[in-house]
Structure formats: C-alpha cells, structure tokens
Scaffold this active site. Structure first.
Site, PDB file in Angstrom:
ATOM      1  N   CYS A   1     -25.417 -69.731  30.799  1.00  0.00           N
ATOM      2  CA  CYS A   1     -24.511 -70.736  30.988  1.00  0.00           C
ATOM      3  C   CYS A   1     -23.554 -70.892  29.659  1.00  0.00           C
ATOM      4  O   CYS A   1     -22.589 -71.634  29.838  1.00  0.00           O
ATOM      5  CB  CYS A   1     -25.303 -72.160  31.170  1.00  0.00           C
ATOM      6  SG  CYS A   1     -25.532 -72.352  32.943  1.00  0.00           S
TER       7      CYS A   1
ATOM      8  N   CYS B   1     -28.702 -71.822  32.958  1.00  0.00           N
ATOM      9  CA  CYS B   1     -29.377 -70.541  33.059  1.00  0.00           C
ATOM     10  C   CYS B   1     -29.161 -69.915  31.447  1.00  0.00           C
ATOM     11  O   CYS B   1     -28.478 -70.232  30.659  1.00  0.00           O
ATOM     12  CB  CYS B   1     -28.814 -69.644  34.067  1.00  0.00           C
ATOM     13  SG  CYS B   1     -27.411 -68.956  33.518  1.00  0.00           S
TER      14      CYS B   1
ATOM     15  N   ASN C   1     -34.447 -58.818  23.179  1.00  0.00           N
ATOM     16  CA  ASN C   1     -33.089 -58.426  23.249  1.00  0.00           C
ATOM     17  C   ASN C   1     -32.380 -59.128  24.469  1.00  0.00           C
ATOM     18  O   ASN C   1     -33.002 -59.568  25.401  1.00  0.00           O
ATOM     19  CB  ASN C   1     -32.978 -56.896  23.521  1.00  0.00           C
ATOM     20  CG  ASN C   1     -33.566 -56.606  24.752  1.00  0.00           C
ATOM     21  OD1 ASN C   1     -33.051 -56.417  25.999  1.00  0.00           O
ATOM     22  ND2 ASN C   1     -34.956 -56.134  24.655  1.00  0.00           N
TER      23      ASN C   1
ATOM     24  N   CYS D   1     -10.584 -51.926   8.501  1.00  0.00           N
ATOM     25  CA  CYS D   1      -9.777 -51.853   7.172  1.00  0.00           C
ATOM     26  C   CYS D   1     -10.664 -52.520   5.878  1.00  0.00           C
ATOM     27  O   CYS D   1     -10.701 -51.811   4.703  1.00  0.00           O
ATOM     28  CB  CYS D   1      -8.423 -52.273   7.140  1.00  0.00           C
ATOM     29  SG  CYS D   1      -8.053 -53.848   7.737  1.00  0.00           S
TER      30      CYS D   1
ATOM     31  N   GLY E   1     -44.859 -59.836  20.152  1.00  0.00           N
ATOM     32  CA  GLY E   1     -45.383 -61.209  19.135  1.00  0.00           C
ATOM     33  C   GLY E   1     -45.657 -62.307  20.088  1.00  0.00           C
ATOM     34  O   GLY E   1     -46.781 -63.007  19.961  1.00  0.00           O
ATOM     35  N   ILE E   2     -44.703 -62.693  20.690  1.00  0.00           N
ATOM     36  CA  ILE E   2     -44.598 -63.922  21.414  1.00  0.00           C
ATOM     37  C   ILE E   2     -45.722 -63.644  22.581  1.00  0.00           C
ATOM     38  O   ILE E   2     -46.595 -64.577  23.083  1.00  0.00           O
ATOM     39  CB  ILE E   2     -43.454 -64.399  22.022  1.00  0.00           C
ATOM     40  CG1 ILE E   2     -42.638 -64.871  20.651  1.00  0.00           C
ATOM     41  CG2 ILE E   2     -43.709 -65.866  22.936  1.00  0.00           C
ATOM     42  CD1 ILE E   2     -41.271 -65.590  20.993  1.00  0.00           C
TER      43      ILE E   2
ATOM     44  N   GLY F   1     -42.794 -58.813  28.383  1.00  0.00           N
ATOM     45  CA  GLY F   1     -42.804 -58.273  26.739  1.00  0.00           C
ATOM     46  C   GLY F   1     -44.442 -58.732  26.330  1.00  0.00           C
ATOM     47  O   GLY F   1     -44.660 -59.782  26.776  1.00  0.00           O
ATOM     48  N   ALA F   2     -44.788 -57.640  25.612  1.00  0.00           N
ATOM     49  CA  ALA F   2     -46.178 -58.045  25.221  1.00  0.00           C
ATOM     50  C   ALA F   2     -46.084 -57.655  23.651  1.00  0.00           C
ATOM     51  O   ALA F   2     -46.827 -56.871  22.875  1.00  0.00           O
ATOM     52  CB  ALA F   2     -47.221 -57.000  25.809  1.00  0.00           C
TER      53      ALA F   2
END
Ligand SMILES: Nc1ncnc2c1ncn2[C@@H]1O[C@H](COP(=O)(O)OP(=O)(O)OP(=O)(O)O)[C@@H](O)[C@H]1O
Ligand SMILES: [Zn+2]
Length: 692
Positions: free
Chosen positions: A163, A160, A120, A175, A29-30, A26-27
């Site tokens: 877990c 993990c 995600n 409804c 925000g973090i 992942g590149a």
C-alpha cells in the site's frame, strides 16, 4: 501443552488455538522464535516453509539449529527441534520457496492465518498478494538490528504490504562511481563492479573505466583525444576490462597499473572535473606507501586482524594474491563449464580481500579515508547485525497478534514498532493508534488496481516492459499482458508463445499513447490495468529515469507546494503514526471490507519463478535487494512522498505548515491518482481476466 495455558488464556482462545492451522514462512531468526512460541502456547497444527539450509552463521541466534545441523534443511530441522518441546504438535515442513507455483491459492486458503518471517521484499510481496487473494490474515514482521516491526495485513481492513511505496534503493550516479568518488562507499561499489568485470558476470552498467560522457567533464581540454576512443555510452571502446586482463594473463602489476595509474591519469585529463575537487593521484606499483594517513604503525596493527588498517603497500600485496587466486578459480570453473563466472560473496576470502584492497587503493588515490576489511565487508555486504533479542521480541508480538486474530479482535492488531530507545512515554514497543486502513489507490489491494506507465513507446522493448516494469518494478512473477479492446496478447507467461515480441518496441506491437493494457499474473492471482502514456526517453546525459509509473499525466507535471506535517523516519516505508506523536492526528476512515474473492482458475507453471533484477541504466545499486526486513526512510523528502500517497485522510487543519519541495527523480516511482474517489475502496470486486 495446551493444558498449561489454562487459566492464562480464556477457554474460547484456547479452543481457537487448538483448532487453527498456521503457516510460518521462513525458518530463520524470527521464524525459529515464532515456531517455538507457537509450540509452547498450544498451537497444534503448524506448517513451516523455508528454501534454505542451515549455515554456521545462523547458529548464534537461530537456536533451533546446532552445529550438527549445518547444511541441513532449515524447515526440517526447525520442525525436528520444535517437536522435542512438544511431540504432540502436528508440524508439516517444506524445504522450498514460497514463491513456487506449488503453493497456490488453495494452499493458502487452508490456513487460519499466515506469519511471515522473511528477509526479502520479493517473497514478502508474493505472500502479501497470495494472502489477499485467499483472504487469509497475514502477520508481517521484520527486524533490522535493534529495530523491528509487526503488522497485520487483512484484506479490506488494513494496509497491505504494498500500500505504501518502499524506500528506494540507495543509488549513486555512474559518473560518481567511475570518475569522482568522494566517500568510501563509492570506492567499495566501484571495487565490487571491478570484481564482476574481471571475474564475475559482465554487466555493461558496471563499467569501471573513466566515463567520458560525464556531463561535468564536457568541454574539457583533453576531450578530443578521449572522445575518439569513447562511444555514446561514455565507455571507452578499448579492449574490455576482462579481455584485457585475460590478454595479460591476470598479471597483478599490469592490472594495477592500468586501473590505478593509467586510468587515473586519463581521469586527470578531464580537467573540468578537478576545477573544484582534489585531483586524484595515480599510483606507481613500485612505490606503494606503507603508512596510512593519520595512523601510526601501532594503530594500524592493533585490534583483530580484520579490523587493522592496511597500508597501500599491504593492499598491493593483498590485491596480488587475491587476483592470483581468483583468476585460478575462474579458470577452474570455466574448465568444467565454459563461459561460467565467479559470483561475488562477502564470505569468500579472496573475493572480499580483492574488494577491500581495491576499495582502499582507490580511496587513497582520491584522498578518501580508508576503511578496515571488517568495515568494508559490512558495507559491501550490506550487513545489518541480526540481534537475537530483537527477533525474540518481535516473534512474541507476532504471536500476541495471532491471539487477537483468533479472538476476532482484528482491530486490536495495530502495527507495533520496536525502537532503539525508549520514547518519552518509556515505550520501546510503540503501537500505532489504530490499524492503518488500506490505501484506496494501492496498485495491489485496491478493488480495481490501476497504474499509468509513462515511457517512450518508440524505445522501450517488450522485454523491458516485462522484466524492468512488470517484474522488477511491479513485483510480478509471471505476467500475461493483453492490449485491451484488441485482445492481442503481447506477453505470455507460457514459454514459446510471445518470445518473438521481445525485441520489438511497444509501438511496433501496437502499444501507443493511451493504450490500455490488461496485465494478469495468475501465479499471484493478481490483475492490474496499466494505461500507457508516451514520454520521450531522456537523453543519455539526463539523469531522469527511463520510465515512470504514475496515476495520470497530471502527476508528470511539477508538483505545487503542498503543506505536510514533519514526521520522523518510518519503518517499512510507512509514515509512522504512533501514540506518542501529538502534533499529528489521523482521521480514521471507515472502509468496508471488500467482498472480492479471487476465484479465477489458476494457470500453473511448471517451474519456480526466479526474481529478476532491475536493469538500471544510469544508476548503481548499493543495497542488497534481499535485505529488506525493516525499511527505514532516511530521506525526509521520501517520508513526505509516502505521506502524500498514504495519508489522504489527514485533516489539513492539524498539519504543521511546511513547504513541500519537489522530489528528486527516482528511477521509477508510483504516484497514486489524487482524483480518484476514496469510495472505490468498497466498490465491487476486482475482475480477473484471462489475457488470452
Ligand atoms: N521465498 C522464500 N521461501 C521460503 N523461505 C524464504 C524465502 N525467502 C527467504 N526465506 C527464508 O527466510 C528466512 C529469513 O530469516 P533471516 O532473516 O534470519 O535470514 P537468514 O538467511 O537466516 O540469516 P542471514 O541473512 O543473516 O544469513 C531465511 O531462512 C530464508 O531462507
Ligand atoms: Zn495495498
């Protein structure tokens, strides 16, 4: 650059930093922050993967990206910018999904450690399984607004990612959405469903018409008239909403009158619903009010355009314009590919206008407070603001964890929670007391993962088993399923082998009460034994789930009162066991690292798997499945459920007495076998078995 850390880090850590190979997944925000930190602290062998391209909305916090990079690969640009900080670092980038079969066990085994910077659950689950199989330490992280967390996942040492059960998706009964909304969010969900009915992918579970099967509406005076028109699912078998809209050429007035007048009158005829509720008020297109209850004209029109309150008359005109534009867009896209449809997107002006207008009109009809377009966008898009500082703090902790791992001090890698407010010890970053040991009953990292599926074998089809249970509920990507003892393969991940079974019921292929299934996902190097228990499918009017994943049939019986401590909310679906908590203590259990090594040959697939969405029958999802950075459990009962499943080692005597109430039915829930001996945590390796 490594030289600049001399005198700060010990020589052995400097060497370890120089020699290790790191993967960032992942590149965003973090991920950008982590990459910058690694490059600046002397790491010189880094790989980074991201499937996405840069969007304008990323630029405020993903500082490796600039205006000229919009539309380019995140991983490629992150690498390019990071190299300007230190051109000597070796960085390899991949513009791809980490769930692709190109990144198998041998790919993961190359790394000293892996850092997740994802957004995600599906991708996180996958990397979790791959790192367990490759026995590579994984540093998992996430942020949501001002909150964040970092945790170490190391096979045999720590919990993990799977877990502990994650907080369930927030759902509303069909409804409530269709008949008796009482909150703005109910109207927003209804409006999004209406968008799909008119312009998007047709989903029968997203019907927006009155639900005549609503148990509350039973014995209603108008029942006879209604039921003649309704089928057993409670949907009125008139022309479909889409068909009707097409027949009237998406005439805004006709659509409005059907949705906000005729259907409302229809609802009003279901007398029972309104005995204790304010009945809805049908609207007339020609007389739409031009004020908002409780708002003067000035208040309505003050502030930014998106934050102004719309009158119902204004909603009507926005509705008219949005319907015209969306129907045109639908026609255009169907001209090029017949049968195609629009996809709702909060950033598409017409789609958002449509939902905001419809949600507010419906809210007005039911006497529910209206919201601004801005608020509706945030609720409909499930937006939690991303805060650059939070990402930076969390990425800093990730890299500190990496140092501890490189120093072989894994036990120091306790989970850390970034909180919104200081606790009474003036801590914003709150560490756990110790590394959480693995849950011995985890259906992923236990030495022999097991689960029990309680379902109606006469009703559930093989396709449902594959998509709803194995993929959506148990997070598998390409499962193979074999009936144990018989060697019959009922689901194969290879195309063209078992499709003939799809529509058959479990019973028809020989799966009955007590049947044991061996499930393997070679793509994830993951095996699971599933025992099937016959459980009659609930009736249509019954809100209980179609199936359950449990440990044994004991778990299906009503729970007795259990004493459990009162705990605050948690991150990542876990009970938080933080240092500042004095009324609870955890007895650390020594669990020897498993010797298991998933060394079974991997079956390669040619195509990247896609995520399947759960096909909920009676409930309606509101949360975006993809946003799952920090899972806060809001429901106390959910915390208790988690606590029950993950804290077997809590000494009873130190618990604050409290009654444990029986839990509401989830669509499906994992319950671990309370009878299973904890010692299994150190039992021999889990066996990998070919399903055919
Ligand atoms: N399967 C995957 N493989 C590789 N990268 C992934 C995968 N799933 C998600 N990502 C990446 O993880 C990153 C997460 O970053 P972040 O949480 O900042 O989200 P974002 O998409 O950049 O921002 P926003 O959602 O606010 O627009 C994204 O860049 C996303 O593309
Ligand atoms: Zn686990």
């Amino acid at each position: 650059m490594a030289a600049s850390i001399s005198g700060v880090f010990s020589e052995s850590l400097q060497n370890a930093i120089l020699q290790c190979k790191v993967l960032i997944v992942g590149a965003g925000g973090i991920g950008c922050e982590i990459l910058k930190n690694l490059v600046m602290t002397g790491f010189n062998d880094i790989e980074i993967i991201d499937l996405d391209t840069i969007d304008v909305s990323n630029l405020n916090r993903q500082f490796l990206f600039h205006k000229q990079h919009v539309g380019k690969s995140k991983a490629a640009v992150a690498k390019e910018t990071a190299l300007t900080f230190n051109p000597d670092v070796k960085i390899v980038h991949y513009h791809d999904s980490i769930t692709s079969s190109d990144y198998g066990l041998s790919f993961f085994k190359k790394f000293t450690l892996v850092m997740n910077a994802l957004d995600n659950r599906a991708a996180r689950n996958h990397v979790n399984r791959m790192c367990l199989a490759a026995d590579v330490p994984l540093i998992e992280s996430g942020t949501a607004g001002y909150e964040g967390q970092v945790e170490l996942i190391k096979k045999g040492l720590s919990q993990c990612y799977e877990c502990t059960p994650k907080a369930a998706q927030k759902t509303f009964p069909g409804c409530t959405i269709r008949n008796t909304p009482s909150e703005p969010i109910h109207c927003i969900v209804w409006a999004k469903h209406l968008f799909n009915q008119l312009f998007g992918e047709d989903d029968p579970d997203q019907d927006v018409s009155p639900d005549t099967a609503d148990p509350e509406a039973a014995d209603t005076a108008a029942e006879g008239a209604l039921q003649n028109e309704s089928n057993d699912k409670g949907n009125v078998d008139r022309v479909s909403t889409r068909g009707w809209a097409e027949n009237c050429d998406y005439d805004a007035e006709k659509l409005f009158t059907k949705l906000f007048h005729d259907d409302i009158k229809y609802l009003l005829s279901m007398d029972n619903l309104w005995k204790k509720r304010r009945p809805p008020t049908p609207l007339d297109w020609s007389y739409l009010p031009d004020g908002v209850a409780g708002c003067s004209k000035d208040t309505m029109e003050s502030g930014l355009k998106d934050q102004q309150q719309w009158s119902i008359a204004k909603c009507g005109s926005v509705f008219k314009e949005a319907v015209a534009n969306l129907s045109k867009a639908l026609k255009t896209c169907q001209e090029t590919s017949p049968g195609d449809h629009l996809v709702w997107d909060k950033d598409d002006q017409n789609a958002m206008d449509f939902v905001a207008a419809c949600a507010n009109i419906r809210a007005h009809i039911f006497g529910i407070p209206q919201k601004t377009r801005f608020d509706i966008k945030s609720m409909a898009g499930n937006i939690i603001p991303a805060i650059a500082t939070t990402n930076a703090i969390i990425a800093g902790v990730v890299v500190l964890h990496a140092f501890r791992i490189l120093e072989h001090n894994l036990k120091a890698c306790r989970s850390v929670y970034l909180r919104l407010k200081m606790n009474h010890r003036n801590q914003l970053l709150v560490p756990e007391k110790f590394v959480n040991p693995p849950n011995p009953k985890c259906y992923v990292c236990a030495p022999t993962p097991q689960a029990v599926l309680a379902a109606d074998t006469t009703k559930m089809t093989i396709k449902e088993l594959d998509e709803t249970v194995l993929k959506a509920r148990l997070n598998m990507i390409a499962p193979d399923v074999m009936i144990d003892g018989k060697g019959i393969v009922v689901i194969s991940s290879e195309e063209g082998e078992t499709e003939g079974n799809n529509e058959k019921t479990l019973e028809q292929v020989g799966i009955r009460d007590g049947t044991v299934l061996k499930v393997d996902d070679f793509h994830q190097n993951y095996s699971l034994t599933v025992t099937v228990l016959q459980r009659e499918q609930p009736s249509v009017k019954d809100e209980s789930p179609d199936f359950l994943i449990v440990a044994d049939d004991e778990d299906l019986k009503p729970k007795e009162d259990i004493t459990i401590s009162e705990k605050p909310s948690t991150s990542n679906g876990k009970v938080e066991k933080v240092e500042d908590d004095d009324d609870i203590d955890i007895v650390e259990t020594e669990i020897s690292p498993s010797t298991s090594e998933a060394d079974v040959p991997k079956k390669r697939k040619t195509e990247s798997p896609t995520n399947n969405t759960i096909n909920k029958k009676r409930k309606v999802e509101t949360n975006n499945q993809h946003d799952d950075d920090v899972c806060i459990i809001e429901d106390d009962r959910e915390v208790e459920k988690v606590a029950l499943s993950v804290l077997p080692a809590i000494e009873e005597k130190i618990l604050t007495p409290r009654k444990y109430k029986s839990l509401p039915d989830d669509d499906c829930s994992i319950v671990y076998d309370g009878n299973e001996d904890q010692s299994t945590a150190s039992s021999p390796k889990r066996s990998k078995q070919l399903a055919k």
